[in-house]
Design a protein around this motif. Structure first.
Motif, PDB file in Angstrom:
ATOM      1  N   PHE A 163       5.306   1.460   2.358  1.00 61.82           N
ATOM      2  CA  PHE A 163       4.860   2.029   1.118  1.00 61.82           C
ATOM      3  C   PHE A 163       3.591   1.813   0.291  1.00 61.82           C
ATOM      4  CE2 PHE A 163       4.805   3.359  -3.441  1.00 61.82           C
ATOM      5  CZ  PHE A 163       5.484   4.743  -3.310  1.00 61.82           C
ATOM      6  N   GLY A 164       3.596   0.349   0.323  1.00 63.38           N
ATOM      7  CA  GLY A 164       2.520  -0.244  -0.560  1.00 63.38           C
ATOM      8  C   GLY A 164       1.296  -0.523   0.401  1.00 63.38           C
ATOM      9  N   TRP A 220       0.304   1.655   2.473  1.00 58.14           N
ATOM     10  CA  TRP A 220      -0.529   2.901   2.210  1.00 58.14           C
ATOM     11  C   TRP A 220      -1.729   3.094   1.151  1.00 58.14           C
ATOM     12  CZ3 TRP A 220      -1.668   8.020   0.636  1.00 58.14           C
ATOM     13  CH2 TRP A 220      -1.697   8.975   1.520  1.00 58.14           C
ATOM     14  N   PHE A 221      -1.308   2.203   0.010  1.00 53.79           N
ATOM     15  CA  PHE A 221      -2.253   2.342  -1.089  1.00 53.79           C
ATOM     16  C   PHE A 221      -3.223   1.063  -1.102  1.00 53.79           C
ATOM     17  CE2 PHE A 221       1.556   4.599  -2.332  1.00 53.79           C
ATOM     18  CZ  PHE A 221       0.993   6.003  -2.818  1.00 53.79           C
TER      19      PHE A 221
END
Lengths: 369, 231
Positions: free
Chosen positions: A99-100, A102-103
């Motif tokens: 998740f992280g 990706w950013f």
């Protein structure tokens, strides 16, 4: 400076007024519930906006109320591991972990996914949903998720508080490896002396929203009166040792400290492995002569380096045993009867089973002071 | 099967489905937005907005239809404006029926979505923020998937309400076969003419079948969504 912070924040009747500078690889924020520890890490992580002050992480100004700077949380690149894990229930473990990432800007993606999964031992969980994981597994995934975003700083808010002793024992080695092998400075919130004794390289003590003490872990833990809230029994010295050999017939392990050999309950570690041991001040007995006919296995010769001001009936005596610094808590009466004074040769006696099981942790590879 | 219903009856069924699906689709995004604003927003006038959104639930449908006639009719201020500048006409068209149905179903849609937003753990959104997601991303990849069951429930309620809407529709756009005569209007018409009992009964059965199918489909979708959460 990994963390340089000076903030004031009012929350109802509670006032947080803290100034912290730390370069430790694992800085523990220690204090009772309600002391303001979580408010402090929330301010660092950007979950709250402090009323006043500045926060600098690795030289980057995140908050400066005077200059009107407030970097929103999604731009801080600070990993946050929450007490309850906070995994996304609609995503599987692999999606949670990524998740992280990706950013994270592509050029900043340094952590290797496979290596992190291996380090945390979660390879077999990747296709599972968070609701099917145990508490310990969830926290390991949460740690991986935060680290795979390649943060500049890792915040851990009592990450083990909701776990039982067995699950804690499962996580400690991973945090120790992160501290020793990962390049990310860690800020750990804890109210357990045993936990910070095992993990911390620096300690900041917080009480009623204020910093009451801060410094290298060994120094802070040695001073019993820094922990009035947790009781005098919690004070003790931290010493670094190596595993010398095992005595399997007796279920014991012999550790080599600068002060001499220490016999402790059997540890599952290879000879030569570094080991950090906490010796609680209340577990140490002082003797003028080498004792005979005594059941205690650990007798360390040394000299008295200082005697603290009495605190009620008891007094803290600091010893130098071959370069290791120990603290013994004895009664004022004993000090007088034995005529204890700095420079006096003395023997410290410790029962083998007195070793705090939770405080027997892997030593940091080098100790920073 | 086709012969079972007369061409006029089929027209009413098709029109009703078109009106209901249009009403549901058109109110979905405004519904999510209003639910978010009402649940999360802190601004002056929030209470007033809350009351306005819920009015169709408590007002007699005929009153809502009359307001629509006043506002969106040919000579109404909004209706005249839209007809002149955008060539959008509501009065006595199926689009008007869809508008009436959308407004009548809107409070049900908003309530269902709002309840699911209330149930979202904001701590998960904070966690997503610390992982680098800005507010838009947090909404798209965390909040929206978590409120999906509520959105589905709201859509079904909105659709079911639209299938059954009668008072506001007939007041606003009348009862024109092939243009504004939806299932309830058609059933009503059949009951008013001699020998219409057969048609009324047939359309009633169709109406029941569509409602049951919608309910069943929403259950099926909700179960699929829930299964995604439990691996």
């Amino acid at each position: 400076m990994a963390l340089d912070l000076d903030i004031r924040h009012r929350q109802g009747a509670f006032l947080l007024d803290a100034r912290i500078r730390s370069d430790g690889r694992l800085t523990a924020l220690f204090g009772q519930s309600g002391a303001g520890k979580t408010t402090l890490v929330n301010a660092i992580g950007g979950l709250i906006r402090p009323s006043q002050g500045r926060i600098v992480v690795n030289g980057r100004v995140l908050v400066d109320t005077e200059r009107g700077i407030f970097v929103p949380k999604h731009k801080r690149r600070i990993g946050y591991i929450f007490q309850e894990g906070r995994l996304f229930p609609h995503l599987n473990v692999r999606q949670n972990l990524l998740f992280g990432r990706w950013f994270t800007p592509r050029r900043d993606r340094a952590t290797d996914f496979e290596a992190m999964v291996g380090l945390l031992g979660i390879g077999h969980l990747l296709d599972r949903k968070p609701s099917t994981l145990s508490g310990g597994e969830k926290q390991r995934v949460a740690i991986g998720r935060a680290l795979l975003a390649d943060p500049q700083l890792l915040l851990m808010d009592e990450p083990l508080a909701s776990l039982d002793e067995a699950r804690k024992a499962e996580i400690y080695p991973y945090i120790e490896r992160l501290r020793d092998e990962g390049g990310v400075p860690i800020v750990l919130v804890s109210h357990s002396v045993a936990e910070i004794a095992r993990l911390a390289t620096s300690i900041v003590v917080i009480a009623d929203g204020r910093v009451t003490a801060s410094g290298p872990a060994e120094e802070i833990l040695r001073h019993t009166n820094l922990f009035p809230q947790s009781g005098p029994a919690e004070a003790g010295a931290l010493i670094e040792t190596r595993v010398l050999r095992h005595e399997d017939a007796f279920g014991l392990t012999i550790l080599q400290a600068k002060a001499g050999p220490l016999t402790v309950p059997r540890l599952d570690l290879a000879p030569g492995a570094p080991m950090r041991v906490r010796l609680r001040a209340r577990d140490i007995i002082l003797s003028l002569r080498p004792p005979e006919g005594l059941s205690a296995l650990n007798v360390l010769p040394g000299t008295i380096s200082s005697i603290d001001e009495p605190d009620g009936a008891s007094v803290d005596v600091t010893l130098d045993c071959g370069g290791d610094s120990l603290v013994a808590r004895v009664t004022r009466k004993s000090v007088e009867r034995l005529a204890l004074r700095p420079g006096l040769a003395i023997h410290a006696i410790i029962k083998s089973i007195a070793f705090d099981r939770e405080a027997l942790g892997r030593a940091p590879v080098t100790t920073d002071v | 099967m086709i012969d079972w219903l007369s061409p006029e009856e089929w027209t009413a069924v098709r029109l009703s489905l078109k009106v209901a699906l249009t009403a549901m689709a058109a109110s979905l995004i405004p519904g999510i937005a209003i639910a978010l604003i009402l649940e999360r927003g802190r601004f002056w006038g929030r209470q007033a907005l809350d009351v306005i959104v819920h009015l169709p639930l408590v007002l007699p449908p005929v009153v809502v239809g009359y307001f629509l006639l006043l506002g969106f009719g040919k000579r109404g201020p909004i209706g005249a404006f839209l007809a002149e500048h955008f060539d959008i006409v509501f009065s006595f068209r199926w689009t008007g029926a869809a508008l009436a149905c959308a407004i009548m179903g809107f409070p049900l849609l908003v309530r269902a979505i709002r309840l699911s937003i209330e149930a979202v753990d904001r701590k998960l959104e904070d966690a997503a923020g610390t992982l680098g997601a800005n507010r838009v991303w947090v909404f798209l990849v965390v909040t929206l998937p978590l409120i999906l069951p509520g959105i589905i429930a709201g859509m079904v309620l909105s659709f079911a309400k639209a299938m059954g809407e009668f008072g506001a529709t007939i007041t606003f756009v009348s009862n024109i076969p092939g243009e504004t005569q939806t299932l309830p209007s058609a059933i009503y018409t059949f009951t008013q003419i001699p020998g219409g009992e057969g048609g009324a009964m047939r359309l009633t059965l169709v109406s029941i079948a569509i409602s049951v199918a919608a309910l069943w489909m929403s259950e099926w979708m909700a179960r699929r969504v829930r299964r995604r959460f439990l691996a």
